[in-house]
Design a protein around this motif. Structure first.
Motif, PDB file in Angstrom:
ATOM      1  N   PRO A   1     -25.721  -5.996   6.147  1.00 13.54           N
ATOM      2  CA  PRO A   1     -24.739  -6.002   7.231  1.00 13.54           C
ATOM      3  C   PRO A   1     -25.327  -6.408   8.573  1.00 13.54           C
ATOM      4  N   GLU A   2     -26.613  -6.158   8.773  1.00  9.53           N
ATOM      5  CA  GLU A   2     -27.238  -6.544  10.040  1.00  9.53           C
ATOM      6  C   GLU A   2     -27.287  -8.066  10.186  1.00  9.53           C
TER       7      GLU A   2
ATOM      8  N   GLU B   1     -23.880  -9.045  11.447  1.00  6.99           N
ATOM      9  CA  GLU B   1     -23.802  -8.736  12.885  1.00  6.99           C
ATOM     10  C   GLU B   1     -24.527  -9.808  13.707  1.00  6.99           C
ATOM     11  N   ARG B   2     -25.692 -10.213  13.255  1.00  5.07           N
ATOM     12  CA  ARG B   2     -26.465 -11.250  13.958  1.00  5.07           C
ATOM     13  C   ARG B   2     -25.718 -12.583  13.948  1.00  5.07           C
TER      14      ARG B   2
ATOM     15  N   VAL C   1     -22.459 -13.095  13.692  1.00  5.68           N
ATOM     16  CA  VAL C   1     -21.301 -13.005  14.585  1.00  5.68           C
ATOM     17  C   VAL C   1     -21.756 -13.116  16.043  1.00  5.68           C
ATOM     18  N   GLU C   2     -22.840 -12.440  16.383  1.00 13.14           N
ATOM     19  CA  GLU C   2     -23.392 -12.509  17.746  1.00 13.14           C
ATOM     20  C   GLU C   2     -23.756 -13.950  18.105  1.00 13.14           C
TER      21      GLU C   2
END
Length: 116
Positions: free
Chosen positions: A94-95, A98-99, A101-102
């Motif tokens: 999941p990280e 997140e990266r 999307v960022e």
């Protein structure tokens, strides 16, 4: 006729992201650039847990094809694979989502860029 030379596009660190960020975004996007890989990541993310050996049953592709897609996703950091006896258990990272999307949000134009 001479072979074409590759085009070099300079990265603009003043655009809000570093060249390393652009490379990360490109690497992560490239790994998702196939509908089967998107489906695998979605399957693992929505399941919330690791899947051991059941991915081929849920993706309508040959075992070898699924294995190749899993390899690409694992190399890019989208998934992790751990050996559990005779099979491999795959989990989403999941990280990494997140990266991604960022980094993708960094593509949005800013007010400063729009006013020039």
């Amino acid at each position: 006729m001479a072979p074409k030379q590759p085009i070099s596009i300079p990265l603009d660190p003043g655009a809000g992201n570093s060249g390393a960020d652009d490379e990360d975004l490109a690497r992560l996007a490239k790994a998702l650039a196939h509908p089967a890989r998107v489906a695998i990541v979605r399957l693992l993310l929505t399941g919330g847990e690791c899947i051991c050996g059941g991915i081929v049953d849920r993706i309508p592709l040959a075992q070898a094809t699924v294995s190749q897609h899993l390899k690409v996703l694992k190399e890019a950091g989208w998934i992790k694979g751990e050996v559990d006896g005779p099979r491999v258990c795959y989990c989403a990272c999941p990280e990494t989502l997140e990266r991604f999307v960022e980094l993708a949000r960094g593509l949005e134009p800013t007010m400063e860029r729009n006013s020039s």
